[in-house]
Design an enzyme around this catalytic site. Sequence first.
Site, mmCIF file in Angstrom:
data_model
loop_
_atom_site.group_PDB
_atom_site.id
_atom_site.type_symbol
_atom_site.label_atom_id
_atom_site.label_comp_id
_atom_site.label_asym_id
_atom_site.label_seq_id
_atom_site.Cartn_x
_atom_site.Cartn_y
_atom_site.Cartn_z
ATOM 1 N N TYR A 145 0.847 -1.188 0.000
ATOM 2 C CA TYR A 145 0.000 0.000 0.000
ATOM 3 C C TYR A 145 0.893 1.252 0.000
ATOM 4 O O TYR A 145 2.115 1.166 0.126
ATOM 5 C CB TYR A 145 -0.920 -0.014 1.227
ATOM 6 C CG TYR A 145 -1.906 -1.170 1.246
ATOM 7 C CD1 TYR A 145 -2.491 -1.647 0.074
ATOM 8 C CD2 TYR A 145 -2.251 -1.793 2.442
ATOM 9 C CE1 TYR A 145 -3.392 -2.696 0.089
ATOM 10 C CE2 TYR A 145 -3.158 -2.856 2.475
ATOM 11 C CZ TYR A 145 -3.728 -3.303 1.299
ATOM 12 O OH TYR A 145 -4.611 -4.346 1.309
ATOM 13 N N ARG A 193 1.435 -0.079 11.288
ATOM 14 C CA ARG A 193 1.666 -1.469 10.873
ATOM 15 C C ARG A 193 2.783 -1.511 9.839
ATOM 16 O O ARG A 193 2.689 -0.879 8.783
ATOM 17 C CB ARG A 193 0.372 -2.059 10.296
ATOM 18 C CG ARG A 193 0.479 -3.549 10.101
ATOM 19 C CD ARG A 193 -0.850 -4.249 10.160
ATOM 20 N NE ARG A 193 -0.629 -5.570 10.746
ATOM 21 C CZ ARG A 193 -1.295 -6.653 10.404
ATOM 22 N NH1 ARG A 193 -2.260 -6.593 9.527
ATOM 23 N NH2 ARG A 193 -1.025 -7.817 10.966
ATOM 24 N N GLU A 232 1.689 -8.702 -3.400
ATOM 25 C CA GLU A 232 2.247 -9.253 -4.636
ATOM 26 C C GLU A 232 3.346 -10.272 -4.385
ATOM 27 O O GLU A 232 3.877 -10.855 -5.324
ATOM 28 C CB GLU A 232 2.786 -8.113 -5.504
ATOM 29 C CG GLU A 232 3.973 -7.390 -4.907
ATOM 30 C CD GLU A 232 4.364 -6.184 -5.765
ATOM 31 O OE1 GLU A 232 3.578 -5.221 -5.808
ATOM 32 O OE2 GLU A 232 5.434 -6.210 -6.377
ATOM 33 N N ARG A 267 -1.399 -16.760 11.335
ATOM 34 C CA ARG A 267 -1.537 -18.190 11.626
ATOM 35 C C ARG A 267 -1.422 -18.500 13.130
ATOM 36 O O ARG A 267 -0.808 -19.482 13.538
ATOM 37 C CB ARG A 267 -0.523 -19.010 10.812
ATOM 38 C CG ARG A 267 -0.835 -19.098 9.334
ATOM 39 C CD ARG A 267 -2.049 -19.983 9.010
ATOM 40 N NE ARG A 267 -1.738 -21.392 9.117
ATOM 41 C CZ ARG A 267 -2.332 -22.221 9.962
ATOM 42 N NH1 ARG A 267 -3.282 -21.787 10.782
ATOM 43 N NH2 ARG A 267 -2.012 -23.485 10.002
ATOM 44 N N CYS A 320 -13.747 -16.199 3.643
ATOM 45 C CA CYS A 320 -13.332 -14.853 4.074
ATOM 46 C C CYS A 320 -12.562 -14.160 2.958
ATOM 47 O O CYS A 320 -13.142 -13.472 2.130
ATOM 48 C CB CYS A 320 -12.581 -14.900 5.397
ATOM 49 S SG CYS A 320 -11.156 -15.993 5.431
ATOM 50 N N LYS A 544 -11.552 -29.067 -19.721
ATOM 51 C CA LYS A 544 -11.714 -27.625 -19.996
ATOM 52 C C LYS A 544 -10.443 -27.051 -20.629
ATOM 53 O O LYS A 544 -9.340 -27.519 -20.348
ATOM 54 C CB LYS A 544 -11.983 -26.867 -18.691
ATOM 55 C CG LYS A 544 -13.375 -27.064 -18.155
ATOM 56 C CD LYS A 544 -13.660 -26.137 -16.995
ATOM 57 C CE LYS A 544 -13.008 -26.577 -15.711
ATOM 58 N NZ LYS A 544 -13.555 -27.773 -15.092
ATOM 59 N N TRP A 558 -2.997 -20.135 -6.241
ATOM 60 C CA TRP A 558 -1.639 -19.964 -6.768
ATOM 61 C C TRP A 558 -0.609 -20.773 -5.971
ATOM 62 O O TRP A 558 0.342 -21.286 -6.537
ATOM 63 C CB TRP A 558 -1.255 -18.476 -6.808
ATOM 64 C CG TRP A 558 -1.200 -17.790 -5.456
ATOM 65 C CD1 TRP A 558 -2.244 -17.236 -4.781
ATOM 66 C CD2 TRP A 558 -0.047 -17.604 -4.622
ATOM 67 N NE1 TRP A 558 -1.818 -16.713 -3.588
ATOM 68 C CE2 TRP A 558 -0.477 -16.917 -3.457
ATOM 69 C CE3 TRP A 558 1.304 -17.942 -4.735
ATOM 70 C CZ2 TRP A 558 0.403 -16.580 -2.424
ATOM 71 C CZ3 TRP A 558 2.177 -17.592 -3.704
ATOM 72 C CH2 TRP A 558 1.728 -16.920 -2.570
#
Length: 652
Positions: A145, A193, A232, A267, A320, A544, A558
């Site tokens: 950000y 943060r 990313e 986690r 979520c 497909k 991913w």
Amino acid sequence: MGSMHTGLEETEGGFERMAAYFAERAANNIGMIITGGIAPNEESSSGGAMMSSDEEAEKHRMVTSAVHNADPDVKICMQILHPGPLAYTPNAVAPSAVKSRIAPFVPNELDKAGINKQIDDHVRCAVMAKQAGYDGVEIIGSAGYLISTFLVQKTNLREDEYGGSYENRMRFALEIVEQTRAAVGEDFILIFRIAAMDMLEGGMSWDEIVTLGKALEKAGVTIISTHFTWHESAVPTIATMVPRAAFTSVTGRLRKEVNVPVITSNRINMPDIAEQVLERGDADLVSMARPLLADSAFMRKAVEGREDEINTCIACNQACLDHTFSGKLTSCLVNPRACHETLLNYLPAEQAKKIAVVGGGPAGLAYATIAAERGHAVTLFEASSEIGGQFNLAKTIPGKEEFYETVRYFNRMIEVHGIDLRLNTPATAASLKAEDFDDIIIATGIKPRTPDIEGIDHPKVASYIDVITGKKTVGKKVAIIGAGGIGFDVCELISHSGPSGAVDRDVFAAEWGVDFENHPRGGVTGVEPKVAKADREITLLQRKESRVGAGLGKTTGWTHRITLARRGVNMVNGVEYVKIDDDGLHILQNGQPEVMEADTIIICAGQDPLRDTYDALIAEGLKPELVGGAYEAKELDAKAAINQASHMAAVV
Ligand code: NAP
Ligand code: SF4
């Protein structure tokens, strides 16, 4: 409770719902809540929630009042989130016009006046948050950000006083903090943060992180919160295959360098894990977000020594973050009430009924435990020797060990709510009739689909259930028919060797190329992932034309695609299955015939509903109701099964 955008911020009537969502958690022993991110201005909002006017600020009063009414000791801080180059708008801004790999637009480079405006807007947003009744704000300076893109060299190419030297690159963050502190006064919580390990090639060095931590302290932060990634970056940090509390040692190192309290996260999903983090001295505060979606009473249960009653977050992201990043309202796979507190409630039943639930998989368990919690007398019939259904398959897949917790939770709920559990007891029409139940719920689940391919009965063919349960030995050359969630799970199982990275941090670090000890730039720069190649030749096939694995979860797919590709799994799309014989699997690819040598062909071609019991009951004139896979197997997963069962059990 850590920050998590839920989508309620943008939903009609969302503030009422957000108030109920946070108040329920506040009433259950949480110390401090940090809201989902709120944008400070137009260029950061992407059409989402923003606080830049008194009118917008006023709406939040409902949330802050609800929390303080639930428990006056609970603090609630609003997160100020300026996504910078990650904003979904052509008006996105950044220190330099560097497009993020995951952003749709090249951001506009800020000039000096633009920088001042962004700083002013952060400060104004914090002041408005205070007026709206918040106890503090968290300013996010990580994740890719805006603020973090000033800090990192490759996204900050400026040559003025906000770019170049690290001192210059920190300037934007520090000016925001200094000016915010000056505007809100000393008594207001100011959390910043930071990415204590940003997982970026060429990301922040450890020295830079420590320098920033010390400078933030000087600039007036109350608390530093640590975060561990940019969106990313190519290392999973919250998916279920990440070991519990994997990153807290990094917070611990920073904690030694600063005097303000530090928060750690990622986690940490059970109280004992949080306790261990605190005992090791890794952090002053532990932040959890998803675990508190999964169970709003998590902290109360921990305080009261009822940890075994906690509905544990299994880090699946399915209801979520996969929802959040698809523009859908956030909820929780194991707790569909999350973010639906005003709509879905398990109130005492007006009239207690005698209910039979047939099948102890996700749907049957959710139905049985909620109905019993509401006061109904529930008998749960399970044909096998244990409850769990498909969860019992999932929990044996390396990286999916968290499913054990869900089975543990349901076992405990069966005890707590006094359900009459009958294992090894297939329910029959006669036995159900004999007991005169008011309602009969059929949750018998699914049966694997057998595709119509010539030679499907060949001894080389195995169903995914036989492979996962170990009933069938898998050879060295394997073709997998069907590349949905189960095809990937089976691939993970048979391509894996050694301990699971989800339970061994060193294995995780090696597989994903993370150096926790020496902490090169970003924790990853120059560290090659070391993934053991599968000791068998595996081909994963689908008909497909789309990319194999395209239908997996948005935020986790991913990781599975990368892992299997690194292990050498061959993924093939656009095939037509012709036949199976001693030579292997005959296919057509691009219209050309091919024979894939295979000594095992595993069928993962989806499921059909299992309705034998239902049909027998109907034939006997009974009126059972279907739920879960028995109702609809197509694209059914535990999320849909639990959601449907919970809604049904809430109104019975
Ligand atoms: P699925 O996702 O429906 O995938 C079935 C696969 O089989 C598809 O790739 C399909 O692809 C193929 N297929 C379907 N009919 C076929 C036929 N007649 N002949 C040959 N191939 C056929 O089912 P699943 O993998 O069994 O998963 C079941 C549910 O559990 C899904 O909803 C899934 O999302 C969920 N699940 C989720 C996870 C997770 O980690 N999120 C893990 C496991 C399961 P083509 O038609 O292209 O060949
Ligand atoms: Fe946790 Fe999955 Fe629920 Fe998200 S959906 S809170 S990851 S259990």
